[in-house]
Design an enzyme around this catalytic site. Structure first.
Site, mmCIF file in Angstrom:
data_model
loop_
_atom_site.group_PDB
_atom_site.id
_atom_site.type_symbol
_atom_site.label_atom_id
_atom_site.label_comp_id
_atom_site.label_asym_id
_atom_site.label_seq_id
_atom_site.Cartn_x
_atom_site.Cartn_y
_atom_site.Cartn_z
ATOM 1 N N GLY A 129 36.115 17.616 39.828
ATOM 2 C CA GLY A 129 34.696 17.420 39.560
ATOM 3 C C GLY A 129 34.164 18.392 38.529
ATOM 4 N N GLY A 131 31.008 21.057 38.219
ATOM 5 C CA GLY A 131 29.868 21.732 38.818
ATOM 6 C C GLY A 131 28.898 22.137 37.728
ATOM 7 C CB SER A 132 25.783 24.102 37.811
ATOM 8 O OG SER A 132 25.121 23.215 38.681
ATOM 9 N N GLY A 134 30.479 24.392 34.715
ATOM 10 C CA GLY A 134 31.929 24.525 34.663
ATOM 11 C C GLY A 134 32.639 23.415 35.412
ATOM 12 C CE LYS A 135 38.572 23.204 32.655
ATOM 13 N NZ LYS A 135 39.492 22.659 31.640
ATOM 14 C CE LYS A 151 31.058 26.132 40.435
ATOM 15 N NZ LYS A 151 29.713 26.295 41.044
ATOM 16 C CG ASP A 253 20.448 21.169 43.324
ATOM 17 O OD1 ASP A 253 19.620 20.241 43.491
ATOM 18 O OD2 ASP A 253 21.418 21.072 42.558
#
Length: 416
Positions: A129, A131-132, A134-135, A151, A253
C-alpha cells in the site's frame, strides 16, 4: 446552531479556492484504491483521500492545510508545539512502553540469494500500500522469520513537500515517529524499529504487520457489516482511541481504512501521520488535515476546534459506514461535502435498532459541546451489548505509577 447557506458563504471567505480555508498547493494525482464497498458515489476519490503518488512510489498529502489567521503574530504551529511536547516526554521518561522502539542508524541495501531486495535484516516481498508520504512494503525478517510492514521514505522528498506555510512533510513523519515511540496498546499498531542512516536519503519505519484487512473491506453497499461485527470493531476502536486521548494524543484521521483487522478479528488503529500531542486538557487545534468526509462540522467552520470531539465525530462516521455501507454526508465537491456536514440533518433508517440510532445521533451531534464523549460511548447500552463494558487496559505507564505508589507506601510504613 448552524444556519444553512449562511455558513458556507461565510466560511468560503476564510481562504483561497473557496474551500473552507483549505489551500491546495497542487491537485493530487489519483491513486488506485481498494473498493470501499460503500455507496454515495464512491468515485469521488478526492473527498475520500487527499493523497497522490509520485513516480518514485511515495504518496503524499498534497494540500497545505492551515486555518490560522495570517496576522496572528502570536500563533505557533501545532506541529512544532506537538514536537516540543513529545520531545519533553521522551527526555523525561514519560513513555508508555516496556520495550523501547529499536533505533538503527545504518542502512544496508542488498539482495538475498534469490535476488530479493533487502534492507538490513529484512527481505522484501511485495508492496502492500501507500501511506501518507511513503510506500508500505511487506518484508520478512531473517532474524525471527516474522513479517513486518515497513514504511519507506526519501528524506529529500519529504523536505520538499509543504504541508503548512512553515512546515514540510518531514515534520509530519518525525512527529508520527515520536508519537508511536510513546505508545503500546493492543488496539494500536506497534512501531518496532526506526532505521535512519544520516549518510543516506532513506528512512524506514518498521511496523507490526497486521495480517488481515481494514474494517469495511468486503462490505457490500447494502446493510454494511451487520450490527454484531460493527459493535466488535467499534469496541476495539474506542478502547484504542480512549488510550490515545488519555495520553494526550489526538489521532486526527479515524476512518475505516486506518482501522486494521487482525486474523483473529482484533482492530488496530494505524497511520499517525496527522496526529497531534497536547498538554493537560488543552486539546484545541487549528490545523485539520484529516479526510474530508470524516471531518467534524466545527473543523469546517471555526478557526479552532477540540481534537477529542473531532476524533469522536470521525468514530461516528466510521460506525455509520460500518452499519449502513455508505457515508452520512458526501457531496459532489469538497465545498458541497462540507456544506452537507455542517447543515444537513442526520438521516437514519426508520427500522434501525433504537439503541444504535441513539448512539449514532450522539456521535454525529453537530454541536461538539453536546456530542457524546468516548467514555459515555464505552458505557452505552448498544456498545455494552452482551459482552459487558469495554475492558479497561492497564497500560505500562499506569502500572509503573501504581508500582511507585505501592513502593512509596511500603517506604512510608517502614518509617512510621
Amino acid at each position: 446552531m448552524f444556519v444553512k447557506g449562511h455558513s458556507v458563504a461565510k466560511v468560503t471567505e476564510m481562504g483561497c479556492c473557496g474551500c473552507f480555508g483549505f489551500c491546495f498547493a497542487r491537485k493530487p494525482k489519483r491513486v488506485g484504491r481498494p473498493n470501499l464497498g460503500l455507496s454515495n458515489n464512491c468515485s469521488q476519490e478526492s473527498l475520500l483521500y487527499e493523497e497522490g503518488e509520485e513516480e518514485d512510489g511515495c504518496s503524499y498529502n498534497g494540500d497545505v492545510t492551515d486555518t490560522g489567521n495570517g496576522d496572528d503574530g502570536e500563533y505557533r504551529s501545532p506541529v512544532k508545539r506537538s514536537e516540543e511536547i513529545l520531545m519533553y516526554r521522551a527526555q523525561n521518561g514519560l513513555v508508555c512502553r516496556e520495550i523501547p522502539v529499536k533505533e538503527t542508524h545504518k542502512v544496508i541495501r542488498d539482495e538475498d540469494e534469490d535476488g530479493n531486495k533487502m534492507v538490513n535484516e529484512y527481505v522484501r516481498e511485495y508492496k502492500i500500500g501507500s501511506g501518507s508520504y511513503g510506500k508500505v512494503v511487506l518484508y520478512r525478517s531473517r532474524t525471527d522469520g516474522k513479517h513486518y510492514a515497513i514504511k519507506a521514505f526519501r528524506k529529500s522528498h519529504l523536505l520538499k513537500l509543504r504541508v503548512a506555510p512553515s512546515e514540510t512533510a518531514m515534520s509530519d513523519v518525525l512527529r508520527e515517529v515520536l508519537i508511536m515511540k510513546m505508545l503500546c496498546h493492543p488496539n494500536i499498531v506497534n512501531l518496532i524499529e526506526v532505521i535512519d542512516d544520516p549518510t543516506t536519503d532513506h528512512f524506514y519505519m518498521v511496523l507490526e504487520y497486521v495480517e488481515g484487512k481494514w474494517v469495511c473491506e468486503g462490505a457490500g453497499p447494502v446493510g454494511g457489516l451487520g450490527e454484531h461485527k460493527a459493535r466488535t470493531y467499534l469496541r476495539d476502536t474506542v478502547s484504542g482511541l480512549m488510550y490515545l486521548h488519555s495520553h494526550n494524543i489526538i489521532h486526527g484521521d479515524i476512518k475505516p481504512e486506518n482501522l486494521l483487522v487482525t486474523a483473529s478479528g482484533r482492530v488496530k488503529i494505524g497511520d499517525f501521520s496527522v496526529s497531534q500531542a497536547f498538554e493537560d486538557d488543552n486539546d484545541e487545534l487549528r490545523r485539520s488535515p484529516g479526510t474530508p468526509v470524516f471531518t467534524a462540522p466545527e473543523c469546517c467552520l471555526g478557526l479552532t476546534y477540540h481534537g477529542k470531539a473531532a476524533d469522536t465525530w470521525a468514530v461516528g462516521v466510521t460506525l455509520y459506514c460500518m452499519v449502513l455501507g455508505k457515508y452520512p454526508f458526501l457531496g459532489d465537491t469538497l465545498q458541497d461535502t462540507y456544506d452537507k456536514i455542517v447543515n444537513n440533518p442526520l438521516a437514519l433508517p426508520d427500522g434501525m435498532n433504537p439503541l444504535l440510532k441513539n448512539l449514532l445521533e450522539g456521535l454525529l451531534c453537530k454541536d461538539p459541546a453536546k456530542r457524546i464523549t468516548l467514555k459515555s460511548v464505552s458505557e452505552h447500552e448498544w456498545v455494552v451489548g452482551n459482552e459487558g463494558p469495554i475492558p479497561q487496559h492497564l497500560c505500562w505507564c499506569q502500572r509503573k505509577k501504581l508500582q511507585k505508589e505501592e513502593s512509596d507506601g511500603r517506604m512510608e510504613d517502614t518509617f512510621t
